[in-house]
Design a protein around this motif. Sequence first.
Motif, mmCIF file in Angstrom:
data_model
loop_
_atom_site.group_PDB
_atom_site.id
_atom_site.type_symbol
_atom_site.label_atom_id
_atom_site.label_comp_id
_atom_site.label_asym_id
_atom_site.label_seq_id
_atom_site.Cartn_x
_atom_site.Cartn_y
_atom_site.Cartn_z
ATOM 1 N N LEU A 27 0.883 -1.283 0.016
ATOM 2 C CA LEU A 27 -0.029 -0.007 -0.084
ATOM 3 C C LEU A 27 0.919 1.222 0.050
ATOM 4 N N ASP A 28 1.969 1.382 0.645
ATOM 5 C CA ASP A 28 2.736 2.499 0.934
ATOM 6 C C ASP A 28 3.295 2.925 -0.439
ATOM 7 N N ASP A 109 -6.381 -9.443 -7.848
ATOM 8 C CA ASP A 109 -5.507 -8.590 -7.008
ATOM 9 C C ASP A 109 -6.128 -7.165 -6.912
ATOM 10 N N PHE A 110 -6.926 -6.878 -7.979
ATOM 11 C CA PHE A 110 -7.478 -5.417 -7.909
ATOM 12 C C PHE A 110 -8.392 -5.531 -6.640
ATOM 13 N N GLU A 111 -9.182 -6.512 -6.466
ATOM 14 C CA GLU A 111 -10.106 -6.434 -5.358
ATOM 15 C C GLU A 111 -9.398 -6.436 -3.888
ATOM 16 N N LEU A 112 -8.277 -7.329 -4.086
ATOM 17 C CA LEU A 112 -7.661 -7.416 -2.790
ATOM 18 C C LEU A 112 -6.939 -5.973 -2.642
ATOM 19 N N ASP A 113 -6.668 -5.308 -3.596
ATOM 20 C CA ASP A 113 -6.101 -3.861 -3.279
ATOM 21 C C ASP A 113 -7.123 -2.815 -2.801
ATOM 22 N N VAL A 114 -8.307 -3.052 -3.382
ATOM 23 C CA VAL A 114 -9.369 -2.183 -2.738
ATOM 24 C C VAL A 114 -9.542 -2.557 -1.113
ATOM 25 N N VAL A 115 -9.591 -3.747 -0.890
ATOM 26 C CA VAL A 115 -9.790 -4.016 0.341
ATOM 27 C C VAL A 115 -8.750 -3.574 1.322
ATOM 28 N N LEU A 116 -7.447 -3.530 0.975
ATOM 29 C CA LEU A 116 -6.467 -3.135 1.496
ATOM 30 C C LEU A 116 -6.365 -1.493 1.779
ATOM 31 N N LEU A 117 -6.788 -0.751 0.756
ATOM 32 C CA LEU A 117 -7.172 0.477 0.838
ATOM 33 C C LEU A 117 -8.033 0.845 2.058
ATOM 34 N N ALA A 118 -9.358 0.257 2.040
ATOM 35 C CA ALA A 118 -10.265 0.418 3.249
ATOM 36 C C ALA A 118 -9.874 -0.025 4.695
ATOM 37 N N LEU A 119 -8.784 -0.966 4.623
ATOM 38 C CA LEU A 119 -8.454 -1.466 5.956
ATOM 39 C C LEU A 119 -7.486 -0.593 6.616
ATOM 40 N N ALA A 120 -6.598 0.074 5.720
ATOM 41 C CA ALA A 120 -5.443 0.867 6.225
ATOM 42 C C ALA A 120 -5.751 1.690 7.300
ATOM 43 N N ALA A 148 -10.138 4.729 -5.086
ATOM 44 C CA ALA A 148 -9.663 3.276 -5.635
ATOM 45 C C ALA A 148 -9.304 3.333 -7.082
ATOM 46 N N LEU A 149 -10.311 3.934 -7.747
ATOM 47 C CA LEU A 149 -10.193 3.731 -9.384
ATOM 48 C C LEU A 149 -8.663 4.767 -9.569
#
Length: 713
Positions: A27-28, A109-120, A148-149
Motif C-alpha cells: 500500500l505504501d 488482485d484489484f479487489e484485494l488492493d481495494v480491501v487493503l485501501l479500506a483497511l489501512a 480506488a479507481l
Amino acid sequence: MSKPMATSASAYPEDGEPSGLLAFRRLDEFLGRAIESARGRYGPEASADAFRGLYVSVEQAERSMRRPPGEPLCTPGDSHPAGSDPGWERIAATERGWSWLRTGYGLSDFELDVVLLALAPEVDPRYERLYAYLQDDVNRRRPTVGLALDLLTGTARERLAARRYFGAEAPLLGRRVLSLVPDPRAEAASVIGRFLVLDEQIVDVLLDQGGLDRRLTAFCELVTPPPAPVEDEALYRMVCDAWGRVPLRLYFQDPAGAAGRRTAQALAAALAVPLLAVDTEDILHDDTVLELVFREAALHGALLHLDDVGSPCTLALADRLAAYDGVATLAGSRPWVPTTRRPLGVLTVPSEPGDATWRRTTWQQAFAAHGVEAAAADVDALAVRFRLGPSQIEEAVMTARTAARLHTEDDPETAARSPSRAELFAAARAQTGHELTTLARRVEPSRGWDDIVLPAESLELLHSLCEWIVHRRQVMEEWGFDRRMSQGKGISALFAGPPGTGKTMAAEVVAHDIGLDLFKVDLSTVVSKYIGETEKNLERVFTAAADADAILFFDEADALFGKRSDVHDAHDRYANIEVAYLLQRMEEYAGLAILATNMRQHLDDAFTRRLRFIVEFPFPDDAERRRIWDVCIPPEAPRAPDVDVDRLARDFRLSGGNIHNIVLHAAFLAAAGDGRIGMTELLRATRREYLKMGRVEPMADPDRQEPRRPGDE
C-alpha cells in the motif's frame, strides 16, 4: 490493473517487514507513487492550503478542465524498480487472513488492493491524512470508490472497466466484504463518491483479531468441545471424508432439542475443530446475518451447527447453504422438507437421546469435574431415569452441591462433595419439565408405600410398575428388546376404581419411589369444543413431556379416551378421529403415562389392549378401612384414648378420600376444642361428610359382624 510501486526504505527495515504488515508495504508503494502524481495534478500550493477541499479556486477549476475525462491519478508512464512490490501471492503465502480472503472468495488482485485501501485507516491514522490529500478534500479521510479507481488503474478505459468490481453482484458487495457508504454531505452521491467501508468481521480477520464477531454474540456460541464418544461411527466416518473436501449438510430431527447439539459437539471434538452453535430462531429470514454466520464458521474452521431450524427452511437459509462448501449440521423438531428453490442434498439423521451407558459416563465425568462423590447405584439410577444432555447433567451436579450446602449443619464444603440421593434426584428433575408446567400441574410426591392401603394384588402391580422403570435399561438396551420394537416402548398404566379409592395417591407413591416428577394434566386446558383443538392440546402435552422425564397423570381419563361409536353424524366422526389419534400418540410416547378412571367400562377396548398395566382400586373392606383410619391420623397428632378405629371402619362404609376428609375436619374441631382428636370430633366430622355427599348417616351397630356391601345404607 494493479502495478508495482516503489518501496519506502525508511518505513520497512532491511531484515523484513513487521509481522502481519507485509500488505501495507504494498500500500505504501501505491501511495508513494500517487503522491508524486498528485503534486503535478493539484499544484505546489495544495500541500500548504489548510482549507483545501472546502472551496474551489479559479486555478483549480482551470486545471481540472485541462485534464482529460476519467484520467486516473497514476498513469502508465509511472515506473519503479521491478521486484520491490510484494505481490499478493507472496502476501497470501505468509498471512492467513489475506490467504483466506483470496481463496475463499476468489478475489482478484484489484479487489484485494481495494480491501487493503479500506483497511489501512484501521491500522494507522496517517492513512486518513494521506487519503484526504489524494482526494483533494480534508473531509474525505476515508477512501472512496473514486480514489480506488485513481490509484489502481492506469488509463481512462481501465478506470471505466474497473467500475464492475463495485457492482451489487460482484464479490466485494455481493459477499458483503465491504459496503459503499454515501457521503453524508451530499444529497445524492455518485458511486465513485461513496466511501469504502470494510465489514467488521473482515477487519478482525485481516488484523488477526480472534474471537467471535461482536454482532453474533447474542445468538452464536463458539466453543471447543471436550472429547466425547461419537455414538454413530458411520456418521463420523462420513463427516471425516467430507471435511475440507466436499459440502455436506446433515439434519438432526430432534424433538427434544438437545440430542442434535450433543451429536454436533461430539463430531467437532472428534474432528479436533471448534463448534459454532447458532440459535437460528430470530435470524432465519435475515440474509445479512446468515452471511456473517456462515463466514464466521469458515474463518474459524469450525463445524457449523444451526439449532431450531424450521422445515421447510427459509429461502435465505437455503441460499446460504447452497453457497457454503463446508460441513453444516442442522437440528429441528419437524421432519425435513426439501426446498424446491435450491437442491441442497440434506440428509436426515434421526437424533435419539443418548443411551443410559453414555449418560452414566457423562454423570461420572461431571461428578469428577466438580469433586462430587456418588454411589454407583445412584449414578445408575440417574442415568436410567433422566434423559439429560451434558450441560443439563453438569447443571444438576452443581445444583445438588449447592443444595447439600444448604441442608447440612456440618461443614458445608464436606457436604457439597457428597450430596444425598434425594438432592441429586431433585436437581435432575429441575432440569426439565419447564414447558410442561404451562400445560399440567406439577404434583410434589410426598406419599410412600406406608401411606397407601390396597389389596395385595394391586400393590404387587404397583411394585411391578416401578420395577419396569428401574430395570428398563437392562431389558430394553442390554437385552436387545429395544431393537425389536418400533413403537410402544413406553410404559402406560390404567388406575381404575371408584372415587376416593387412592388412584391419585398411588400415582404419587410411584413417582416418589422412582424419583420422577408427577404432572397432573388439567383437562380444562386440554379438552376443547372446537374440532381438532383437543388433539393439538394433547400433542403439546406429549411433546413437552417427552423432554421432561416425568410421569403424566390423566385423571378422569374416560372423558378423553371413551369408546368409539358408530358414525351417525359429523360429531361422531370427529370424536372417533380423536380417539384414534390418542391411541397412536399413546403408543409413541416413550415415558410413563398413568390414566385414572372411575368407569373402566367406558374405555375403548383397543385402548386398554395397549396398556401395560391395569390396576384395580376396589372399594375398601372393613380391614382396609381400619388401616386407612390409622394411616390418616398422623403420629404427631394428639389422639384421645377413646378413638375406636374398629367401630369407625365397621359402621361407616367410606372410601379413603372420604376418611381423609373426616380426619382433617376432626383435627380442626379438636384444635378449636380441648386439643385432642377423639370420637366426638370424628363422629361430628363423619356426619358432616355424609351430609356433604347427600347421604343419610347409618346408625352405629356395635353387634354387627358381617361387612356391608357397597351401596348399603
